[in-house]
Design a protein around this motif. Structure first.
Motif, short mmCIF file in Angstrom:
data_model
loop_
_atom_site.label_atom_id
_atom_site.label_comp_id
_atom_site.label_asym_id
_atom_site.label_seq_id
_atom_site.Cartn_x
_atom_site.Cartn_y
_atom_site.Cartn_z
N TRP A 145 23.02 14.14 30.65
CA TRP A 145 23.68 12.96 31.18
C TRP A 145 23.07 12.57 32.52
O TRP A 145 22.89 13.40 33.40
CB TRP A 145 25.17 13.27 31.35
CG TRP A 145 25.95 12.23 32.07
CD1 TRP A 145 26.23 10.97 31.64
CD2 TRP A 145 26.57 12.37 33.35
NE1 TRP A 145 26.98 10.32 32.59
CE2 TRP A 145 27.20 11.15 33.64
CE3 TRP A 145 26.64 13.41 34.29
CZ2 TRP A 145 27.90 10.95 34.82
CZ3 TRP A 145 27.33 13.20 35.45
CH2 TRP A 145 27.95 11.97 35.72
N LYS A 146 22.75 11.28 32.66
CA LYS A 146 22.23 10.77 33.93
C LYS A 146 23.39 10.54 34.88
O LYS A 146 24.38 9.91 34.53
CB LYS A 146 21.46 9.47 33.71
CG LYS A 146 20.12 9.70 33.03
CD LYS A 146 19.40 8.39 32.81
CE LYS A 146 18.44 8.16 33.93
NZ LYS A 146 17.59 7.00 33.71
N LEU A 147 23.24 11.03 36.11
CA LEU A 147 24.33 11.02 37.08
C LEU A 147 24.80 9.62 37.46
O LEU A 147 25.94 9.44 37.85
CB LEU A 147 23.90 11.75 38.36
CG LEU A 147 23.42 13.20 38.19
CD1 LEU A 147 23.04 13.79 39.52
CD2 LEU A 147 24.46 14.05 37.51
N ASN A 148 23.91 8.62 37.34
CA ASN A 148 24.30 7.27 37.76
C ASN A 148 24.76 6.40 36.59
O ASN A 148 24.93 5.20 36.75
CB ASN A 148 23.16 6.59 38.53
CG ASN A 148 21.89 6.46 37.72
OD1 ASN A 148 21.81 6.94 36.60
ND2 ASN A 148 20.90 5.80 38.28
N THR A 149 24.96 7.00 35.41
CA THR A 149 25.51 6.23 34.28
C THR A 149 26.94 6.71 34.01
O THR A 149 27.28 7.85 34.30
CB THR A 149 24.68 6.43 32.99
OG1 THR A 149 24.66 7.82 32.67
CG2 THR A 149 23.26 5.92 33.17
N SER A 150 27.74 5.85 33.45
CA SER A 150 29.14 6.19 33.21
C SER A 150 29.24 7.26 32.12
O SER A 150 28.53 7.21 31.13
CB SER A 150 29.89 4.94 32.75
OG SER A 150 31.18 5.29 32.33
N PRO A 151 30.15 8.22 32.30
CA PRO A 151 30.35 9.23 31.26
C PRO A 151 30.83 8.62 29.94
O PRO A 151 30.67 9.22 28.89
CB PRO A 151 31.44 10.14 31.83
CG PRO A 151 31.42 9.91 33.29
CD PRO A 151 30.94 8.51 33.50
N ALA A 152 31.38 7.42 29.99
CA ALA A 152 31.86 6.76 28.77
C ALA A 152 30.71 6.40 27.84
O ALA A 152 30.93 6.17 26.64
CB ALA A 152 32.65 5.51 29.14
N THR A 153 29.48 6.36 28.34
CA THR A 153 28.33 6.01 27.51
C THR A 153 27.84 7.19 26.66
O THR A 153 27.01 7.00 25.78
CB THR A 153 27.15 5.50 28.37
OG1 THR A 153 26.77 6.56 29.27
CG2 THR A 153 27.53 4.28 29.16
N LEU A 154 28.34 8.38 26.93
CA LEU A 154 27.92 9.55 26.16
C LEU A 154 28.45 9.48 24.73
O LEU A 154 29.56 9.01 24.49
CB LEU A 154 28.41 10.84 26.81
CG LEU A 154 27.67 11.30 28.05
CD1 LEU A 154 28.39 12.46 28.70
CD2 LEU A 154 26.25 11.71 27.70
N ASP A 155 27.65 9.99 23.79
CA ASP A 155 28.07 9.98 22.39
C ASP A 155 29.07 11.07 22.06
O ASP A 155 29.88 10.93 21.17
CB ASP A 155 26.84 10.15 21.48
CG ASP A 155 25.88 8.97 21.62
OD1 ASP A 155 26.36 7.85 21.92
OD2 ASP A 155 24.66 9.17 21.45
N GLU A 156 28.99 12.18 22.78
CA GLU A 156 29.84 13.34 22.49
C GLU A 156 31.24 13.16 23.09
O GLU A 156 31.58 13.80 24.07
CB GLU A 156 29.21 14.63 23.03
CG GLU A 156 27.86 14.96 22.44
CD GLU A 156 26.71 14.32 23.21
OE1 GLU A 156 26.98 13.65 24.22
OE2 GLU A 156 25.57 14.49 22.78
N LYS A 157 32.05 12.32 22.48
CA LYS A 157 33.40 12.04 23.01
C LYS A 157 34.30 13.28 22.94
O LYS A 157 35.12 13.49 23.82
CB LYS A 157 34.06 10.89 22.23
CG LYS A 157 33.27 9.60 22.26
CD LYS A 157 33.32 8.94 23.61
CE LYS A 157 32.61 7.60 23.56
NZ LYS A 157 31.89 7.27 24.76
N ASP A 158 34.13 14.10 21.90
CA ASP A 158 34.95 15.30 21.76
C ASP A 158 34.63 16.31 22.86
O ASP A 158 35.51 17.01 23.35
CB ASP A 158 34.74 15.96 20.39
CG ASP A 158 35.27 15.08 19.27
OD1 ASP A 158 36.13 14.22 19.56
OD2 ASP A 158 34.83 15.25 18.12
#
Length: 173
Positions: free
Chosen positions: A63-76
């Protein structure tokens, strides 16, 4: 005029019949904490000597620190607790000295930690960050029981390997 005000004994004459501080009566009815059962205060864990385990999924997020965690695919993965046993709050310490705190009364999740980190780095451009990708967290009770060390890396796709714990030599007893 000044003769009239000399007779007043209270600051506000409208509350002459009431007790001077109404909050004293309500102290017994304080609302219980909204924390979930089984969620600990990290200071209590330190007193009891309970060890923390960090969720291994944090190392695989890329995960890139300056992007929102909501953009990650691994929601679980984001819903999982960051530590076992779960804690209400934990400090995240960066090697250069920055420290952020992740809090959640129901137990700090991976998303809570990423949100706290993102809040610090969301205004930074990619080229402003030396190591823009999260590599994982490390808990070292010798340094600080109540905080995790944040590890970062340069690239997100392939991880460099196992250079995470280089302190094994120190613990040969």
């Amino acid at each position: 005029m000044s003769a009239d005000t000399a007779d007043l004994t209270k600051v506000d004459s409208a509350v002459s019949g009431l007790s001077s501080s109404p909050t004293e009566e309500k102290k017994g009815h304080r609302r219980a904490s909204s924390s979930a059962a089984g969620v600990y205060n990290i200071n209590d864990l330190e007193k009891e000597g309970k060890e923390l385990q960090i969720a291994k999924e944090t190392q695989k997020l890329n995960w890139k620190l300056n992007t929102s965690p909501a953009t990650l695919d691994e929601k679980d993965t984001l819903k999982k607790f960051l530590t076992t046993p779960p804690v209400k709050k934990i400090d995240l310490h960066f090697p250069l000295g920055l420290e952020v705190t992740a809090r959640n009364l129901k137990g700090v999740t991976i998303k809570d930690a990423l949100d706290a980190i993102h809040k610090q780095f969301k205004k930074k451009a990619d080229d402003e960050l030396e190591l823009p990708v999260l590599a994982g967290f490390e808990w070292d009770k010798e340094i600080s029981w109540t905080s995790l060390i944040v590890h970062q890396k340069l690239e997100g796709a392939a991880s460099g390997g196992g250079k995470k714990k280089a302190k094994k030599d120190k613990n040969e007893e």
